[in-house]
Design an enzyme around this catalytic site. Structure first.
Site, short mmCIF file in Angstrom:
data_model
loop_
_atom_site.label_atom_id
_atom_site.label_comp_id
_atom_site.label_asym_id
_atom_site.label_seq_id
_atom_site.Cartn_x
_atom_site.Cartn_y
_atom_site.Cartn_z
N HIS A 95 38.58 65.93 22.76
CA HIS A 95 37.91 66.57 21.61
C HIS A 95 38.27 68.04 21.56
O HIS A 95 38.61 68.57 20.49
CB HIS A 95 36.39 66.38 21.75
CG HIS A 95 35.60 67.13 20.72
ND1 HIS A 95 35.04 66.52 19.60
CD2 HIS A 95 35.25 68.45 20.62
CE1 HIS A 95 34.40 67.42 18.88
NE2 HIS A 95 34.51 68.60 19.48
N GLU A 96 38.18 68.72 22.69
CA GLU A 96 38.50 70.15 22.72
C GLU A 96 39.99 70.40 22.51
O GLU A 96 40.37 71.43 21.94
CB GLU A 96 38.03 70.77 24.04
CG GLU A 96 36.53 70.68 24.28
CD GLU A 96 35.71 71.23 23.12
OE1 GLU A 96 36.16 72.20 22.48
OE2 GLU A 96 34.63 70.69 22.85
N HIS B 257 40.63 70.83 18.95
CA HIS B 257 40.42 72.19 18.46
C HIS B 257 41.53 73.13 18.94
O HIS B 257 42.01 74.00 18.20
CB HIS B 257 39.09 72.75 18.97
CG HIS B 257 37.87 72.06 18.45
ND1 HIS B 257 37.66 71.84 17.10
CD2 HIS B 257 36.78 71.52 19.08
CE1 HIS B 257 36.50 71.23 16.93
NE2 HIS B 257 35.96 71.02 18.11
#
Length: 445
Positions: A24-25, A28
């Site tokens: 998920h990170e 980003h």
């Protein structure tokens, strides 16, 4: 051995969730670096740093509490004044919160960062960065659900009898007396009267060849009160008989044979024919065309939970502090997910293949939940930053249309009080769910 399998199941899902958070990170991190934003930290977890290493301008590490993750980008908050300075607060605690956030953001800047700050990016690039994380969870969830339904298959009802109801207990009886078991005075079910047996495969009903459970269900419901012929395959031998479906309250089914629920989650019923048989379930591999519809169904289910989250949390609290049962379709914490993973791994009711499928399905469902939850338009969630960027685009668009001065970037630092409130509520909800998952866990067996 059972304890070891339970621990193994928990570890598999915990590792799967941690990897999902890490990716998920990454969702980003990658677009942020591609767009030139300086990323100072990429961290998995919160609290004290256990391990970290610096590569270029970014510190990568793992923290003590693996309950999430984050990347730190410079320039998350625009300055409060046109010249870039942060003026002293004179208007109270809320303004102080905003100014403290701006100061912390400004302290990270160094020469050459003027065009590398997050808030200076075009709106579309900021949205891409913030949606990168949830999109990664959606991608992981879609892949895992695809592996699950295409590789392992899904449980599908067959025309083979898996179970028999010994008698007919109407919904009215259940509501009036709480009866669920048969009494000596109850009439035997039509299936028992027709001498059906578990393992019988129904090949014809009411003069129609039967090829699916949904078709059989429709024929049974249409035959209420009529004596009709039935043909079964019993150990390779065709056995003919007759059966008389009785009128009873049965579930309303959709086109796929799934019970229809109302807005409160209650299964809707109708008066129709009933014989008292349950189908044998078999795992059937699904085509790739079923992956996205299945993902959509999962997303819809999570959205339903989120939209009714206050009510669901009240129900969780009532169950945790009373004898009320937990809703098996309600929210749960990572503790609850881990417990279910342990049960799946340790149970002797399913084979190893089904256990692996169950664990894959759990991790896939968690990713779908992370995707939906992070899109909630409230800070500090990703959806809150997306909402801020969209509001900024709307303000600037209106200013251009009416030839007004550019209002500049939206100062989301002013929303720090809201951020703290939301974060506090999330902590409280998390604590309540963990408590409920310990004292009143959801069990699938």
């Amino acid at each position: 051995m059972t304890v070891l399998l339970f621990i193994l199941g928990v570890l598999v899902v915990v590792v799967g969730i941690v990897v999902s958070i890490a990716l998920h990170e990454v969702g980003h991190l990658v677009p942020a670096k591609l767009f030139g934003v300086r990323v100072t930290q990429y961290m998995i977890g919160f609290g004290r740093t256990l391990f970290s290493v610096r590569r270029g301008e970014t510190e990568y590490g793992i923290k003590a509490v693996p309950a999430g993750g984050y990347i730190a980008m410079i320039g998350m908050y625009p300055p409060a004044t046109a010249d870039g300075r942060v003026r002293a607060s004179t208007t109270g605690v809320f303004q102080t919160m905003a100014d403290d956030a701006r100061r912390a953001s400004a302290a990270e800047l160094r020469p050459g960062d003027e065009n590398r700050m997050f808030y200076r990016l075009p709106v579309i690039k900021r949205i891409i960065i913030m949606l990168g994380g949830p999109f990664m969870n959606l991608l992981i969830g879609t892949v895992l659900i695809g592996v699950l339904i295409m590789g392992f298959g899904t449980a599908q009802p067959t025309t083979t009898v898996g179970s028999l109801s010994q008698c007919v207990v109407t919904a009215e009886q259940q509501q009036r007396t709480g009866q669920t078991d048969c009494l000596a005075t109850d009439e035997p079910s039509p299936a028992v009267a027709a001498k059906l047996q578990p393992g019988d495969t129904i090949v014809a009903f009411a003069g129609t060849d039967v090829t699916s459970w949904n078709q059989l269900t429709t024929l049974i419901r249409q035959s209420a009160g009529r004596t009709v012929p039935i043909v079964v395959d019993r150990d390779g031998t065709r056995v003919s008989s007759t059966i008389t479906p009785v009128v009873n309250d049965v579930s309303v089914l959709d086109a796929k044979g799934t019970p229809v629920r109302d807005a409160n989650g209650t299964v809707q019923t109708t008066r129709a024919g009933f014989v008292g048989i349950g189908p044998e379930q078999r795992m059937v591999a699904q085509p790739i065309t079923e992956v996205l519809p299945t993902v959509g169904q999962n997303i819809g289910a999570v959205v339903g939970v989120v939209l009714h989250l206050p009510q669901r949390m009240v129900e969780v609290g009532q169950a945790a502090f009373s004898d009320a049962p937990r809703d098996p379709d309600g929210p749960m914490s990572v503790v609850g997910v881990g417990r279910i993973a342990g049960e799946v791994a340790a149970t002797d009711q399913i084979d190893v293949r089904s256990k692996v499928a169950g664990l894959i399905g759990l991790v896939g469902s968690v990713n779908i939940a992370l995707f939906v939850f992070n899109l909630i338009p409230l800070l500090p969630l990703d959806g809150g930053h997306v909402a801020g960027a969209l509001w900024e685009a709307a303000r600037r668009g209106v200013a251009r249309v009416f030839r007004r001065r550019d209002p500049g970037p939206v100062d989301i630092a002013k929303l720090m009080p809201v951020t703290y409130v939301v974060a506090g509520l999330l902590l409280v909800m998390g604590a309540l769910l963990i408590f409920a998952d310990i004292v009143k866990p959801i069990s699938i067996f």
